[in-house]
Write a protein that holds these residues in place. Structure first.
Motif, PDB file in Angstrom:
ATOM      1  N   ILE A 271       0.844  -1.203   0.000  1.00 14.20           N
ATOM      2  CA  ILE A 271       0.000   0.000   0.000  1.00 14.20           C
ATOM      3  C   ILE A 271       0.877   1.250   0.000  1.00 14.20           C
ATOM      4  O   ILE A 271       0.659   2.192  -0.783  1.00 14.20           O
ATOM      5  CB  ILE A 271      -0.947  -0.006   1.220  1.00 14.20           C
ATOM      6  N   LEU A 272       1.904   1.267   0.854  1.00 13.58           N
ATOM      7  CA  LEU A 272       2.791   2.423   0.903  1.00 13.58           C
ATOM      8  C   LEU A 272       3.561   2.576  -0.415  1.00 13.58           C
ATOM      9  O   LEU A 272       3.735   3.695  -0.915  1.00 13.58           O
ATOM     10  CB  LEU A 272       3.774   2.276   2.062  1.00 13.58           C
ATOM     11  N   GLY A 273       4.020   1.441  -0.965  1.00 12.56           N
ATOM     12  CA  GLY A 273       4.771   1.496  -2.223  1.00 12.56           C
ATOM     13  C   GLY A 273       3.929   1.976  -3.385  1.00 12.56           C
ATOM     14  O   GLY A 273       4.380   2.797  -4.203  1.00 12.56           O
ATOM     15  N   VAL A 274       2.684   1.495  -3.451  1.00  8.26           N
ATOM     16  CA  VAL A 274       1.776   1.904  -4.536  1.00  8.26           C
ATOM     17  C   VAL A 274       1.442   3.389  -4.413  1.00  8.26           C
ATOM     18  O   VAL A 274       1.405   4.128  -5.414  1.00  8.26           O
ATOM     19  CB  VAL A 274       0.493   1.039  -4.485  1.00  8.26           C
ATOM     20  N   LEU A 275       1.223   3.849  -3.196  1.00  9.06           N
ATOM     21  CA  LEU A 275       0.928   5.276  -2.989  1.00  9.06           C
ATOM     22  C   LEU A 275       2.096   6.144  -3.436  1.00  9.06           C
ATOM     23  O   LEU A 275       1.908   7.154  -4.129  1.00  9.06           O
ATOM     24  CB  LEU A 275       0.649   5.527  -1.502  1.00  9.06           C
ATOM     25  N   GLN A 276       3.295   5.748  -3.030  1.00  3.28           N
ATOM     26  CA  GLN A 276       4.484   6.521  -3.395  1.00  3.28           C
ATOM     27  C   GLN A 276       4.644   6.578  -4.913  1.00  3.28           C
ATOM     28  O   GLN A 276       4.880   7.640  -5.489  1.00  3.28           O
ATOM     29  CB  GLN A 276       5.718   5.870  -2.759  1.00  3.28           C
ATOM     30  N   ASN A 277       4.483   5.434  -5.561  1.00  7.43           N
ATOM     31  CA  ASN A 277       4.606   5.356  -7.009  1.00  7.43           C
ATOM     32  C   ASN A 277       3.493   6.156  -7.693  1.00  7.43           C
ATOM     33  O   ASN A 277       3.744   6.898  -8.656  1.00  7.43           O
ATOM     34  CB  ASN A 277       4.555   3.890  -7.429  1.00  7.43           C
ATOM     35  N   GLY A 278       2.271   6.019  -7.184  1.00  3.73           N
ATOM     36  CA  GLY A 278       1.139   6.715  -7.789  1.00  3.73           C
ATOM     37  C   GLY A 278       1.261   8.226  -7.696  1.00  3.73           C
ATOM     38  O   GLY A 278       0.919   8.953  -8.638  1.00  3.73           O
ATOM     39  N   ILE A 279       1.765   8.700  -6.568  1.00  2.00           N
ATOM     40  CA  ILE A 279       1.933  10.147  -6.391  1.00  2.00           C
ATOM     41  C   ILE A 279       2.920  10.709  -7.405  1.00  2.00           C
ATOM     42  O   ILE A 279       2.742  11.796  -7.950  1.00  2.00           O
ATOM     43  CB  ILE A 279       2.375  10.448  -4.937  1.00  2.00           C
ATOM     44  N   ILE A 280       3.973   9.922  -7.684  1.00  2.00           N
ATOM     45  CA  ILE A 280       4.957  10.365  -8.692  1.00  2.00           C
ATOM     46  C   ILE A 280       4.330  10.349 -10.080  1.00  2.00           C
ATOM     47  O   ILE A 280       4.444  11.313 -10.844  1.00  2.00           O
ATOM     48  CB  ILE A 280       6.202   9.434  -8.653  1.00  2.00           C
ATOM     49  N   LEU A 281       3.632   9.247 -10.415  1.00  3.89           N
ATOM     50  CA  LEU A 281       3.037   9.136 -11.753  1.00  3.89           C
ATOM     51  C   LEU A 281       1.961  10.194 -11.981  1.00  3.89           C
ATOM     52  O   LEU A 281       1.795  10.697 -13.100  1.00  3.89           O
ATOM     53  CB  LEU A 281       2.432   7.742 -11.941  1.00  3.89           C
ATOM     54  N   MET A 282       1.223  10.543 -10.939  1.00  2.50           N
ATOM     55  CA  MET A 282       0.143  11.533 -11.087  1.00  2.50           C
ATOM     56  C   MET A 282       0.658  12.960 -10.936  1.00  2.50           C
ATOM     57  O   MET A 282      -0.110  13.908 -10.969  1.00  2.50           O
ATOM     58  CB  MET A 282      -0.960  11.247 -10.066  1.00  2.50           C
ATOM     59  N   ARG A 283       1.991  13.069 -10.731  1.00  5.24           N
ATOM     60  CA  ARG A 283       2.655  14.381 -10.627  1.00  5.24           C
ATOM     61  C   ARG A 283       2.050  15.239  -9.515  1.00  5.24           C
ATOM     62  O   ARG A 283       1.808  16.439  -9.687  1.00  5.24           O
ATOM     63  CB  ARG A 283       2.608  15.113 -11.968  1.00  5.24           C
ATOM     64  N   ILE A 284       1.798  14.581  -8.399  1.00  4.45           N
ATOM     65  CA  ILE A 284       1.303  15.291  -7.213  1.00  4.45           C
ATOM     66  C   ILE A 284       2.500  15.659  -6.351  1.00  4.45           C
ATOM     67  O   ILE A 284       3.516  14.960  -6.335  1.00  4.45           O
ATOM     68  CB  ILE A 284       0.329  14.379  -6.418  1.00  4.45           C
ATOM     69  N   GLU A 285       2.395  16.755  -5.632  1.00  7.83           N
ATOM     70  CA  GLU A 285       3.476  17.170  -4.734  1.00  7.83           C
ATOM     71  C   GLU A 285       3.852  16.016  -3.798  1.00  7.83           C
ATOM     72  O   GLU A 285       2.979  15.432  -3.142  1.00  7.83           O
ATOM     73  CB  GLU A 285       3.020  18.355  -3.879  1.00  7.83           C
ATOM     74  N   PRO A 286       5.140  15.654  -3.730  1.00  8.91           N
ATOM     75  CA  PRO A 286       5.537  14.502  -2.894  1.00  8.91           C
ATOM     76  C   PRO A 286       5.200  14.659  -1.418  1.00  8.91           C
ATOM     77  O   PRO A 286       5.097  13.672  -0.697  1.00  8.91           O
ATOM     78  CB  PRO A 286       7.061  14.439  -3.098  1.00  8.91           C
ATOM     79  N   TYR A 287       5.007  15.901  -0.962  1.00  5.94           N
ATOM     80  CA  TYR A 287       4.663  16.126   0.449  1.00  5.94           C
ATOM     81  C   TYR A 287       3.311  15.500   0.805  1.00  5.94           C
ATOM     82  O   TYR A 287       3.034  15.210   1.973  1.00  5.94           O
ATOM     83  CB  TYR A 287       4.627  17.627   0.759  1.00  5.94           C
ATOM     84  N   TRP A 288       2.472  15.296  -0.232  1.00  5.16           N
ATOM     85  CA  TRP A 288       1.164  14.689   0.017  1.00  5.16           C
ATOM     86  C   TRP A 288       1.283  13.253   0.486  1.00  5.16           C
ATOM     87  O   TRP A 288       0.365  12.715   1.096  1.00  5.16           O
ATOM     88  CB  TRP A 288       0.299  14.763  -1.245  1.00  5.16           C
ATOM     89  N   GLN A 289       2.431  12.630   0.187  1.00 11.89           N
ATOM     90  CA  GLN A 289       2.599  11.224   0.572  1.00 11.89           C
ATOM     91  C   GLN A 289       2.470  11.053   2.089  1.00 11.89           C
ATOM     92  O   GLN A 289       1.800  10.145   2.565  1.00 11.89           O
ATOM     93  CB  GLN A 289       3.956  10.720   0.105  1.00 11.89           C
ATOM     94  N   ASN A 290       3.133  11.937   2.835  1.00  7.25           N
ATOM     95  CA  ASN A 290       3.078  11.832   4.304  1.00  7.25           C
ATOM     96  C   ASN A 290       1.652  12.026   4.813  1.00  7.25           C
ATOM     97  O   ASN A 290       1.219  11.344   5.748  1.00  7.25           O
ATOM     98  CB  ASN A 290       4.004  12.867   4.938  1.00  7.25           C
TER      99      ASN A 290
END
Length: 330
Positions: A271-290
């Motif tokens: 779940i954490l890995g998919v979220l991290q990857n998805g945030i990059i692919l969707m070009r969302i600010e990486p700060y949203w991951q936390n």
């Protein structure tokens, strides 16, 4: 079927599928084989450490020093790899030994001195990191030899070596947890330490083992960490403990001890890995991951608390019904 729907692992797996589906609708590149393999490869280190943390949390313990342990062991492995006489076997031996010794230190303080795990690991987290920065003076370990860095990129029978190492770690941990007396003692200790001690379980040795095992797996993870990045920063692993603990708790481990599964922890890692990857692919600010990880963590723990309360309420109803039945018979 009802039992399956109630299982925490099943709920988390469904959450993983829903998150993956949402990401793939926005970013079609998500579902490509190369991207899915990339998600697994990028989270092998987290998954290895999550196996050890599962056992620690099942005993109702916690180890927030694992990020510092990772950096500590990785630096020494990197420095050893630079010596002309080094080879892959000496690197493996020193990495595992270094991690195990750090874990044993935690275990001795927790089991021997009976200091709460959170206090001990908070203290050693700072001691390990501070000692490392003092020793290296903040300098990175660079120019690692190819025989070492290729460990992360080679394959055996078509299977990437890091994934093979992860499968080996899962197999060994599963065997310990499910097929040994030690594994049963780990769950008994987390369920009720007083009863576990009363039935003859040496709770001190069990505690020492789970922290030493956590350290050994962190040592293995540190070897892969250096091989993956080819350079090692003395600050390596900073905040990594939060990711490891989050993955295990999201996967269903009870922070109060007594329950938790390796499968659940692996789903938490995904779940954490998919979220991290998805945030990059969707070009969302990486700060949203936390922010997202925090929300999922709170949701997962809330579901666990609600589920436990329902189970407790069901048990009370059964006890009351049995008492009434016994009264009628009398």
């Amino acid at each position: 079927m009802k039992d399956l729907l109630k299982k925490r692992e099943f709920l988390m797996f469904m959450m993983l599928l829903i998150i993956s589906l949402c990401i793939s609708l926005i970013a079609p590149a998500f579902l490509t084989p190369s991207n899915l393999l990339s998600i697994i490869m990028n989270n092998v280190i987290l998954a290895i450490m999550a196996m050890g943390m599962t056992l620690v949390i099942v005993t109702s313990g916690i180890d927030v020093s694992v990020g510092s342990q990772l950096g500590f062991a990785a630096i020494f492995v990197g420095m050893l790899a630079l010596l002309p006489s080094s080879n892959i076997f000496t690197v493996l031996l020193v990495g595992i030994l270094c991690g195990t010794l750090l874990g044993i230190l935690n275990g001795i303080l927790i089991a021997g001195a009976e200091i709460p795990a959170i206090v001990v690991s908070l203290g050693t987290m700072n001691i390990f990191r501070g000692s490392l920065l003092l020793y290296t003076n903040g300098k990175w370990v660079t120019s690692l030899p190819t025989w070492y860095t290729s460990l992360y990129n080679t394959s055996v029978l078509g299977m990437p070596t890091p994934i093979l190492i992860l499968l080996l770690v899962i197999g060994v941990t599963y065997f310990i947890a499910q097929h040994t007396r030690l594994g049963r003692s780990i769950y008994a200790l987390g369920g009720n330490p007083a009863i576990a001690s009363r039935v003859g379980i040496n709770t001190g040795k069990v505690t020492l083992f789970v922290f030493a095992y956590m350290g050994a797996l962190t040592g293995i993870a540190s070897i892969l960490y250096g091989a993956q990045l080819a350079t090692i920063d003395p600050n390596a692993g900073t905040s990594f403990e939060l990711m490891v603990i989050s993955a295990v708790v999201i996967g269903g481990a009870n922070v109060l001890g007594g329950s938790g599964s390796l499968l659940g922890s692996l789903i938490g890692v995904l779940i954490l890995g998919v979220l991290q990857n998805g945030i990059i692919l969707m070009r969302i600010e990486p700060y949203w991951q936390n922010v997202v990880v925090g929300l999922i963590l709170i949701t997962a723990v809330t579901l666990d608390v609600v589920n436990n309360r329902k189970n407790e309420a069901s048990k009370k109803v059964i006890y009351v019904a049995e008492d009434i039945k016994a009264g009628v018979k009398a």
